[in-house]
Design a protein around this motif. Structure first.
Motif, PDB file in Angstrom:
ATOM      1  N   ASN A  10       0.822  -1.217   0.000  1.00 29.38           N
ATOM      2  CA  ASN A  10       0.000   0.000   0.000  1.00 29.38           C
ATOM      3  C   ASN A  10       0.852   1.263   0.000  1.00 29.38           C
ATOM      4  O   ASN A  10       0.429   2.299  -0.510  1.00 29.38           O
ATOM      5  CB  ASN A  10      -0.905   0.026   1.244  1.00 29.38           C
ATOM      6  N   GLY A  11       2.055   1.182   0.588  1.00 30.53           N
ATOM      7  CA  GLY A  11       2.912   2.374   0.683  1.00 30.53           C
ATOM      8  C   GLY A  11       3.382   2.856  -0.681  1.00 30.53           C
ATOM      9  O   GLY A  11       3.121   4.004  -1.089  1.00 30.53           O
ATOM     10  N   LEU A  12       4.048   1.984  -1.406  1.00 30.21           N
ATOM     11  CA  LEU A  12       4.566   2.404  -2.720  1.00 30.21           C
ATOM     12  C   LEU A  12       3.444   2.554  -3.740  1.00 30.21           C
ATOM     13  O   LEU A  12       3.577   3.318  -4.697  1.00 30.21           O
ATOM     14  CB  LEU A  12       5.640   1.427  -3.204  1.00 30.21           C
ATOM     15  N   LEU A  13       2.345   1.852  -3.535  1.00 27.18           N
ATOM     16  CA  LEU A  13       1.191   2.018  -4.435  1.00 27.18           C
ATOM     17  C   LEU A  13       0.751   3.491  -4.414  1.00 27.18           C
ATOM     18  O   LEU A  13       0.617   4.130  -5.467  1.00 27.18           O
ATOM     19  CB  LEU A  13       0.043   1.109  -3.974  1.00 27.18           C
ATOM     20  N   ALA A  14       0.532   4.028  -3.198  1.00 29.32           N
ATOM     21  CA  ALA A  14       0.087   5.428  -3.093  1.00 29.32           C
ATOM     22  C   ALA A  14       1.181   6.385  -3.554  1.00 29.32           C
ATOM     23  O   ALA A  14       0.895   7.475  -4.068  1.00 29.32           O
ATOM     24  CB  ALA A  14      -0.308   5.736  -1.649  1.00 29.32           C
ATOM     25  N   ALA A  15       2.440   5.969  -3.391  1.00 27.83           N
ATOM     26  CA  ALA A  15       3.545   6.857  -3.797  1.00 27.83           C
ATOM     27  C   ALA A  15       3.598   6.972  -5.322  1.00 27.83           C
ATOM     28  O   ALA A  15       3.606   8.077  -5.874  1.00 27.83           O
ATOM     29  CB  ALA A  15       4.869   6.328  -3.238  1.00 27.83           C
ATOM     30  N   VAL A  16       3.626   5.839  -6.018  1.00 26.78           N
ATOM     31  CA  VAL A  16       3.823   5.936  -7.474  1.00 26.78           C
ATOM     32  C   VAL A  16       2.535   6.344  -8.193  1.00 26.78           C
ATOM     33  O   VAL A  16       2.592   7.123  -9.155  1.00 26.78           O
ATOM     34  CB  VAL A  16       4.434   4.650  -8.097  1.00 26.78           C
TER      35      VAL A  16
END
Ligand SMILES: Cc1cc2nc3c(=O)[nH]c(=O)nc-3n(C[C@H](O)[C@H](O)[C@H](O)COP(=O)(O)OP(=O)(O)OC[C@H]3O[C@@H](n4cnc5c(N)ncnc54)[C@H](O)[C@@H]3O)c2cc1C
Length: 457
Positions: free
Chosen positions: A439-445
């Motif tokens: 979920n972290g990198l999903l929202a980041a990219v």
């Protein structure tokens, strides 16, 4: 740390740009690449001397549904099932529109990073992450976030994007409902002012701000802080002052499998492949299949705030695709033994209790904690590692609309202020158990891509 302020704009600025991005992590660099592609003049400022952020500390695995890479690997997936998985893990607590947006735009971002910017992503296709109904984690060859951040920085450099390092944004110039620019501290103590037509907040969350951790997530205060120290919560502190909406400030990603005292992440594949966690008494204490985020709290509540991950050589082979696991092995954190008796001795555990615990794991059945095991039993040689619980990053933050524009408390978008990554409210529900892997990198990219591509109204 100087408290971040909101001020009226000065009469003159030192610099002026169209799109200004605060933070050169995954979100900021994807946003900058996208803004430039959209024809914007873009500048990134970064507090550190070299961009790293939490992105560099991560395994660099980005979930995406329906990518070309999945198709080539014969993996059937869809944004709808990805969205359903995200909501199921977060007990339905997320804004459905944001979940759908992230799930739908995930594959296009991975396809774009692969094809346009040459990032050599591949799908992790040899083990499952809890809560994901398809194999959809995409990572670079070393499965490390440092490789991801270096690849994004190289792409930005190739594109001729300016990244000014050692500039910590501390003041936001906001007047008449619009952002006018920021003031940043230079290493020599001087302050530099930068005017912008639009601002993208990519400065992550508030895990590096002790006061905010104590206020919003006291249950993890005793855990190791494993994220990037520079993420001190400017986005939410500014939001308070300009009347922007924030949500789910008690949400975070924890991790209950950090080698202790080595401080190295031990992949959760050690659990999903059939390993278990035991406490100092050699006894299991929970259903590890629930996920690694809530594992932090479970492990911290055991005697001494620690546990032991027990697995075997077959599982270690799977885990070895992660640089961190190899590093843990090199540093002697992982103990290996031909018998459970010897393993118990080298971990300082009661041997009888450990043997009973492993013997009581069902073969192809469900245990007293509600965990269902496959048919393959743990077999010699056995492996074990002492672990503790950690806070990785916060998941609450600023509320944004479908173009990643920040919303006021009344739900009105601020025309030239955007947020993504850990600065924005993510899709992990209200607490720690809602975090679905990636979920972290999903929202980041994804939010970085959307914010960067958006055109100011
Ligand atoms: C150990 C670990 C493992 C993880 N593994 C994964 C994983 O495999 N998959 C996944 O999806 N997520 C993972 N995560 C979470 C993931 O790393 C983050 O969600 C993601 O990196 C956030 O990206 P970001 O760009 O928002 O923040 P960051 O990468 O932290 O970038 C923010 C940048 O902003 C800079 N900055 C902050 N404040 C200011 C300021 N005021 N002025 C100027 N610059 C500023 C910081 O220095 C930093 O460089 C992991 C996290 C950790 C800690």
């Amino acid at each position: 740390m100087t408290a971040p302020t909101v001020e009226a704009p000065p009469e003159q600025f030192d610099l002026a740009v169209e799109t200004l991005v605060i933070g050169a992590g995954a979100c900021g660099l994807v946003a900058a690449l996208s803004a430039q592609e959209a024809g914007q003049e873009v500048l990134v400022i970064e507090a550190d001397a070299v961009p790293s952020g939490s992105t560099a500390l991560s395994a660099g695995l980005v979930p995406a549904a329906g990518t070309k890479l999945q198709k080539s690997a014969g993996i059937a997936d869809s944004p709808a099932s990805f969205a359903a998985d995200i909501q199921a893990k977060a007990h339905g607590e997320n804004d459905q529109a944001l979940v759908d947006l992230l799930a739908q735009k995930s594959a296009p971002v991975i396809n774009w990073l692969t094809q346009v910017h040459g990032l050599p992503f591949s799908v992790v296709d040899d083990f499952d992450y809890p809560g994901h109904s398809a194999r959809r984690m995409h990572g670079l060859p070393t499965r490390s976030g440092s490789e991801l951040i270096d690849a994004l920085r190289s792409a930005a450099e190739r594109a001729g994007i300016d990244i000014i390092c050692e500039r910590r944004a501390e003041a936001l110039f906001f007047e008449g409902g619009l952002v006018h620019g920021i003031a940043a501290h230079r290493p020599d103590g001087e302050v530099e002012t930068i005017a912008c037509k639009r601002l993208i907040l990519a400065c992550n969350g508030y895990g590096g701000n002790r006061n905010l951790v104590v206020r919003y997530m006291p249950e993890i205060e005793a855990g190791l802080w494993f994220g990037h120290d520079g993420n001190r919560g400017e986005a939410v502190l500014w939001a308070d002052q300009i009347g922007a909406a924030t949500e789910h400030l008690g949400a975070y990603q924890g991790h209950g499998n950090v080698a202790h005292p080595h401080g190295i992440l031990i992949t959760w594949a050690t659990m999903t492949e059939g390993g278990v966690q035991v406490n100092r008494l050699g006894k299991r204490f929970w259903n590890e299949a629930k996920g690694y985020s809530e594992a932090a709290r479970e492990v911290l509540s055991q005697p001494g705030g620690e546990a032991f991950a027990i697995f075997d050589a077959r599982i270690a082979d799977v885990a070895r695709q992660f640089e961190d696991f190899k590093r843990a092995e090199a540093q002697g954190a992982i103990k290996t033994a031909d018998t459970l008796d010897d393993l118990a001795r080298s971990l300082g555990l009661p041997a009888d209790a450990l043997e009973n615990t492993i013997a009581s794991i069902p073969t192809g059945g469900t245990d007293v904690f509600g965990r269902t095991f496959g048919a393959i039993r743990l077999a010699p040689p056995y492996c074990g590692v002492r672990v503790t619980g950690a806070l990785f990053h916060t998941q609450g933050g600023l509320c944004v609309d479908k173009t990643a524009r920040v919303l006021t408390r009344e739900g009105v978008p601020i025309a030239n202020l955007y947020a993504g990554g850990g600065a924005a409210c993510g899709v992990s529900g209200r607490a720690d158990s809602g975090y679905l892997s990636g979920n972290g990198l999903l929202a980041a990219v994804v939010l970085g891509r959307i914010a960067g591509s958006a055109v100011t109204s």
